[in-house]
Motif scaffolding. Structure first.
Motif, short mmCIF file in Angstrom:
data_model
loop_
_atom_site.label_atom_id
_atom_site.label_comp_id
_atom_site.label_asym_id
_atom_site.label_seq_id
_atom_site.Cartn_x
_atom_site.Cartn_y
_atom_site.Cartn_z
N GLU A 71 47.20 -62.84 -13.45
CA GLU A 71 48.32 -63.63 -12.83
C GLU A 71 48.34 -65.15 -13.20
OE1 GLU A 71 48.02 -62.63 -8.65
OE2 GLU A 71 48.55 -60.57 -8.78
N ASP A 72 47.15 -65.57 -13.08
CA ASP A 72 47.09 -67.11 -13.17
C ASP A 72 47.03 -67.50 -14.65
OD1 ASP A 72 46.50 -67.04 -10.47
OD2 ASP A 72 44.29 -67.78 -10.54
N GLU A 73 46.71 -66.66 -15.65
CA GLU A 73 46.48 -67.14 -16.96
C GLU A 73 47.46 -66.43 -17.69
OE1 GLU A 73 45.27 -70.03 -17.52
OE2 GLU A 73 43.97 -70.17 -15.70
N ARG A 74 48.67 -65.78 -17.34
CA ARG A 74 49.28 -64.93 -18.09
C ARG A 74 49.82 -65.87 -19.28
NH1 ARG A 74 54.07 -61.13 -15.60
NH2 ARG A 74 52.13 -60.47 -14.70
N GLU A 75 50.21 -66.97 -19.20
CA GLU A 75 50.83 -67.91 -20.17
C GLU A 75 49.77 -68.18 -21.37
OE1 GLU A 75 52.79 -72.41 -21.31
OE2 GLU A 75 52.63 -71.56 -19.19
N LEU A 76 48.53 -68.38 -21.04
CA LEU A 76 47.44 -68.60 -21.93
C LEU A 76 47.05 -67.35 -22.54
CD1 LEU A 76 45.10 -70.26 -23.02
CD2 LEU A 76 43.73 -69.73 -21.09
N LEU A 77 46.90 -66.18 -22.07
CA LEU A 77 46.35 -65.00 -22.82
C LEU A 77 47.65 -64.52 -23.53
CD1 LEU A 77 44.94 -63.48 -19.55
CD2 LEU A 77 43.64 -64.31 -21.55
N GLY A 78 48.77 -64.73 -22.94
CA GLY A 78 50.06 -64.06 -23.86
C GLY A 78 49.97 -64.98 -25.07
N GLY A 79 49.69 -66.33 -25.29
CA GLY A 79 50.07 -67.01 -26.14
C GLY A 79 48.68 -66.68 -27.31
N LEU A 80 47.64 -66.48 -26.68
CA LEU A 80 46.14 -66.15 -27.41
C LEU A 80 46.75 -64.90 -28.15
CD1 LEU A 80 43.31 -66.07 -28.39
CD2 LEU A 80 42.94 -65.18 -26.15
N ILE A 153 38.20 -73.48 -16.95
CA ILE A 153 39.65 -73.42 -17.21
C ILE A 153 40.40 -73.77 -16.02
CG2 ILE A 153 41.51 -72.17 -18.05
CD1 ILE A 153 39.62 -70.13 -19.35
N PRO A 154 41.21 -74.65 -15.99
CA PRO A 154 41.93 -74.98 -14.61
C PRO A 154 42.90 -73.82 -14.33
CG PRO A 154 42.08 -76.87 -16.46
CD PRO A 154 41.54 -75.76 -17.10
N ARG A 155 42.95 -73.79 -12.91
CA ARG A 155 43.96 -72.54 -12.33
C ARG A 155 44.91 -73.27 -11.67
NH1 ARG A 155 39.88 -68.33 -12.15
NH2 ARG A 155 41.60 -66.99 -11.50
N PRO A 156 45.96 -72.15 -11.28
CA PRO A 156 47.13 -72.65 -10.71
C PRO A 156 46.58 -73.41 -9.26
CG PRO A 156 47.64 -70.82 -11.67
CD PRO A 156 46.13 -71.05 -11.77
N ALA A 157 47.30 -74.60 -8.91
CA ALA A 157 47.16 -75.37 -7.75
C ALA A 157 47.65 -74.43 -6.63
CB ALA A 157 47.62 -76.82 -7.73
N GLY A 158 47.19 -74.75 -5.26
CA GLY A 158 47.81 -73.94 -4.09
C GLY A 158 47.39 -72.63 -3.68
N LYS A 159 46.49 -72.14 -4.56
CA LYS A 159 45.99 -70.78 -4.20
C LYS A 159 44.46 -70.89 -3.93
CE LYS A 159 48.90 -68.03 -7.80
NZ LYS A 159 48.55 -66.92 -8.77
N PRO A 160 43.94 -69.87 -3.03
CA PRO A 160 42.55 -70.01 -2.73
C PRO A 160 41.77 -69.85 -3.88
CG PRO A 160 43.93 -68.28 -1.56
CD PRO A 160 44.75 -68.82 -2.36
N LEU A 161 40.50 -70.41 -3.95
CA LEU A 161 39.46 -69.97 -4.98
C LEU A 161 38.98 -68.53 -4.61
CD1 LEU A 161 37.50 -73.27 -5.28
CD2 LEU A 161 39.83 -72.93 -6.02
N THR A 162 38.37 -68.11 -5.66
CA THR A 162 37.86 -66.65 -5.68
C THR A 162 36.47 -66.53 -5.69
OG1 THR A 162 38.37 -66.51 -7.92
CG2 THR A 162 40.15 -65.54 -6.27
N MET A 163 35.85 -65.51 -5.05
CA MET A 163 34.30 -65.31 -5.35
C MET A 163 34.30 -63.56 -5.51
SD MET A 163 31.31 -65.83 -2.63
CE MET A 163 31.25 -67.41 -2.56
N VAL A 164 33.55 -63.19 -6.51
CA VAL A 164 33.08 -61.87 -6.73
C VAL A 164 31.98 -61.54 -5.99
CG1 VAL A 164 32.90 -59.99 -8.34
CG2 VAL A 164 34.23 -61.89 -8.95
N LEU A 165 32.21 -61.00 -4.65
CA LEU A 165 31.35 -61.06 -3.78
C LEU A 165 29.93 -60.12 -4.12
CD1 LEU A 165 30.43 -62.55 -1.03
CD2 LEU A 165 31.25 -60.57 0.17
#
Length: 384
Positions: A71-80, A153-165
């Motif tokens: 979700e966060d990196e749709r534009e980057l991965l699409g361009g790649l 890689i910068p991620r979108p602002a305003g969302k929580p950070l994430t941890m793979v517990l």
């Protein structure tokens, strides 16, 4: 949308290795929230930089983390995916031209194909490339990631950070380290990364470098063919008959695989990207060293284990780094650490703030190995 749904399915299958993942315990969510608050206060106190709104760190399972990355990196991965597709399409497009004898183009591994079938393959390549490239990237990262900034890689602002517990706790068990120490270290690292990668001009610079790199794979079939020959890719396939052993051998060597499609523009971008990434990582490590010693019961052991983990990344992780134009080798981290140490030794801790307070203060590739040059350029006097 279907392409991204397919990417999410591919990502989940790779991330959880085909097994169902249990729901997270609410008690773990509360524990991580408390550690996030500690990390935010300690990092802000050390750096003097505020994040503004209170930060949240949300524990997730691997599939959830992979979906969030997509979700966060749709534009980057699409361009790649589009850039790689153009290169492959250009290569296959060369085969579309029938020669004077009217023979059908011969594709390695598939044999002679009618032009209409080749056109069909080319038209399908875009959606397939996107689903497979984006899905496998997110899945392989999720299988290994501890926190939000597995890659800088910068991620979108305003969302929580994430941890793979599950990955964090498994790492603690594997190294016989206190679980809370590892969880807190990941929180501290992500908060420090977030602090600097949220600065608008730093974010813009890294995003610009990565975006330009991923969109700049060459689509010149002659150049691709020449570089493949120079890298010995044709010989590797000839010798092994293009079997699975050959593919595995090449997959373990990302430079050879991607080198055939690398452009001159990408080669020029690499030193700039490495200078910025090394500075960010050196700065984050320095901040954690200042905070962690008094905060984590076994900080030295924790740090040794986590920093060793960086250099034991498998070929899939290295391949993803190369796809994005990131150089995260031990050399990069060592250069970043030496640069930050050089500034602190020549001036003091407060001089580090100058790294981020002006777009013109970001170090160049040549300054990375000469902190004195950087200090002179930005007007910081060295101590006697």
């Amino acid at each position: 949308t279907n392409q991204w749904d397919s990417a999410a399915q591919i990502a989940a299958g790779i991330a959880n290795e085909g097994h169902s993942e249990p729901n997270l315990d609410p008690a773990d969510r509360i524990a991580v929230e408390e550690l996030a608050r500690v990390a935010e206060l300690r990092v802000a106190g050390q750096t003097g930089m505020s994040l503004g709104d209170a930060l949240r760190i949300e524990p997730m399972n691997r599939s959830q983390w992979a979906r969030r990355l997509l979700e966060d990196e749709r534009e980057l991965l699409g361009g790649l995916a589009d850039s790689l597709r153009r290169g492959l399409t250009a290569q296959m497009g060369e085969l579309e031209q029938l020669d004077d004898s009217g023979e059908m183009p011969d594709i390695p591994g598939l044999g002679p194909l009618p032009p209409q079938m080749l056109e069909q393959i080319l038209s399908m390549m875009g959606p397939m490339m996107l689903s497979m490239m984006a899905g496998s990237t997110a899945g392989h990262l999720a299988a290994r990631a501890l926190g939000h900034y597995e890659l800088p890689i910068p991620r979108p602002a305003g969302k929580p950070l994430t941890m793979v517990l599950s990955n964090v706790d498994a790492f603690a068990r594997e190294w016989s380290l206190p679980t809370d120490d590892i969880r807190l270290w990941v929180c501290l690292s992500d908060v420090a990364h977030h602090q600097v990668l949220s600065i608008p001009h730093v974010r813009a610079r890294i995003e610009g470098l990565i975006s330009e790199y991923t969109r700049s794979f060459t689509d010149d079939p002659e150049l691709i063919e020449r570089q493949a020959r120079d890298l010995g890719l044709d010989e590797a396939f000839d010798e092994a008959g293009a079997d699975m052993a050959a593919l595995q051998s090449l997959a373990a060597d990302p430079d050879r695989l991607l080198g055939a499609m690398q452009s001159d523009r990408q080669r020029a971008l690499m030193p700039e990207s490495e200078a910025l990434v090394a500075t960010v990582e050196g700065w984050v490590d320095h901040v954690l060293d200042q905070i962690g010693t008094g905060l984590l019961s076994e900080y030295d052991r924790v740090t040794e284990a986590l920093r060793r983990r960086r250099f034991e990344a498998g070929p899939q992780t290295r391949f993803i780094e190369r796809l994005l134009g990131l150089e995260l080798s031990q050399s990069t981290f060592d250069r970043g650490a030496a640069f930050i140490d050089g500034i602190v030794q020549r001036a003091d801790e407060s001089a580090l703030a100058s790294l981020w307070d002006d777009p013109g203060h970001l170090p160049t590739a040549s300054e990375l190995d000469a902190p004195g040059l950087w200090m002179a350029r930005v007007g910081i006097e060295a101590r006697d």
